[in-house]
Design a protein around this motif. Sequence first.
Motif, mmCIF file in Angstrom:
data_model
loop_
_atom_site.group_PDB
_atom_site.id
_atom_site.type_symbol
_atom_site.label_atom_id
_atom_site.label_comp_id
_atom_site.label_asym_id
_atom_site.label_seq_id
_atom_site.Cartn_x
_atom_site.Cartn_y
_atom_site.Cartn_z
ATOM 1 N N TRP A 174 0.849 -1.186 0.000
ATOM 2 C CA TRP A 174 0.000 0.000 0.000
ATOM 3 C C TRP A 174 0.881 1.230 0.000
ATOM 4 O O TRP A 174 1.999 1.199 0.493
ATOM 5 C CB TRP A 174 -0.885 0.009 1.249
ATOM 6 N N LYS A 175 0.365 2.349 -0.559
ATOM 7 C CA LYS A 175 1.150 3.586 -0.533
ATOM 8 C C LYS A 175 0.239 4.787 -0.327
ATOM 9 O O LYS A 175 -0.950 4.767 -0.638
ATOM 10 C CB LYS A 175 1.959 3.759 -1.810
ATOM 11 N N GLY A 176 0.853 5.843 0.204
ATOM 12 C CA GLY A 176 0.142 7.093 0.431
ATOM 13 C C GLY A 176 1.142 8.222 0.514
ATOM 14 O O GLY A 176 2.363 8.007 0.531
ATOM 15 N N GLU A 226 6.137 10.310 0.193
ATOM 16 C CA GLU A 226 5.493 9.032 -0.084
ATOM 17 C C GLU A 226 5.898 8.017 0.978
ATOM 18 O O GLU A 226 7.069 7.878 1.311
ATOM 19 C CB GLU A 226 5.870 8.514 -1.467
ATOM 20 N N ILE A 227 4.883 7.337 1.513
ATOM 21 C CA ILE A 227 5.082 6.303 2.520
ATOM 22 C C ILE A 227 4.524 5.005 1.949
ATOM 23 O O ILE A 227 3.423 4.994 1.391
ATOM 24 C CB ILE A 227 4.339 6.636 3.836
ATOM 25 N N ASN A 228 5.281 3.932 2.066
ATOM 26 C CA ASN A 228 4.841 2.621 1.590
ATOM 27 C C ASN A 228 4.701 1.675 2.774
ATOM 28 O O ASN A 228 5.518 1.700 3.691
ATOM 29 C CB ASN A 228 5.853 2.047 0.599
ATOM 30 N N TYR A 229 3.665 0.849 2.737
ATOM 31 C CA TYR A 229 3.439 -0.162 3.758
ATOM 32 C C TYR A 229 3.339 -1.518 3.097
ATOM 33 O O TYR A 229 2.767 -1.646 2.005
ATOM 34 C CB TYR A 229 2.131 0.092 4.518
ATOM 35 N N GLN A 246 -7.453 4.357 5.775
ATOM 36 C CA GLN A 246 -7.180 5.656 6.379
ATOM 37 C C GLN A 246 -6.451 5.413 7.694
ATOM 38 O O GLN A 246 -6.947 4.673 8.541
ATOM 39 C CB GLN A 246 -8.471 6.424 6.649
ATOM 40 N N LEU A 247 -5.271 6.017 7.837
ATOM 41 C CA LEU A 247 -4.496 5.900 9.063
ATOM 42 C C LEU A 247 -4.508 7.228 9.795
ATOM 43 O O LEU A 247 -4.429 8.295 9.172
ATOM 44 C CB LEU A 247 -3.053 5.498 8.752
ATOM 45 N N LEU A 258 -4.125 5.444 2.301
ATOM 46 C CA LEU A 258 -3.338 4.495 1.529
ATOM 47 C C LEU A 258 -4.184 3.857 0.443
ATOM 48 O O LEU A 258 -5.367 3.591 0.642
ATOM 49 C CB LEU A 258 -2.811 3.387 2.444
ATOM 50 N N SER A 259 -3.554 3.598 -0.679
ATOM 51 C CA SER A 259 -4.176 2.875 -1.789
ATOM 52 C C SER A 259 -3.327 1.653 -2.094
ATOM 53 O O SER A 259 -2.106 1.687 -1.922
ATOM 54 C CB SER A 259 -4.240 3.757 -3.044
ATOM 55 N N PRO A 260 -3.951 0.581 -2.582
ATOM 56 C CA PRO A 260 -3.162 -0.600 -2.917
ATOM 57 C C PRO A 260 -2.214 -0.331 -4.080
ATOM 58 O O PRO A 260 -2.556 0.404 -5.007
ATOM 59 C CB PRO A 260 -4.192 -1.650 -3.282
#
Length: 122
Positions: free
Chosen positions: A28-30, A37-40, A104-105, A118-120
């Motif tokens: 996921w990224k946002g 940009e943050i990636n999970y 949503q975080l 975040l979006s996939p």
Amino acid sequence: MIKKTVTTLFMVMAFVTFGYAQDITGNWKGTVNDQFEINYTFKVEGEKLTGASKGPDGSDRPISNGVIKGEDLSFSIDIMGNPIQIKGKIKGSDADKTKAETIQLFFTINGNDVTLVLSPVK
């Protein structure tokens, strides 16, 4: 008879709860503040949430104390020696409630409330 009814009711409730749980396993990224940009990477096993976050500096920060229940999730990430508590809501599509479209975080860092959507990663 009552014991049998209560047991049946409990089983039905458990299946309904698990039926609505959304699997967010994957990448996921946002973007924070339209800049960073943050990636999970999330992995879900039952109600346990594990994974890592990759920040703008490229370093991985493992998720700790991760829990997911239905559309709610929470976990901690260590940022510069400070554990940051993060809570979130999973949003699914109308057609398929088990398919997560966004996450949503919500967290506070340096006294500022932050919302990260975040979006996939496809």
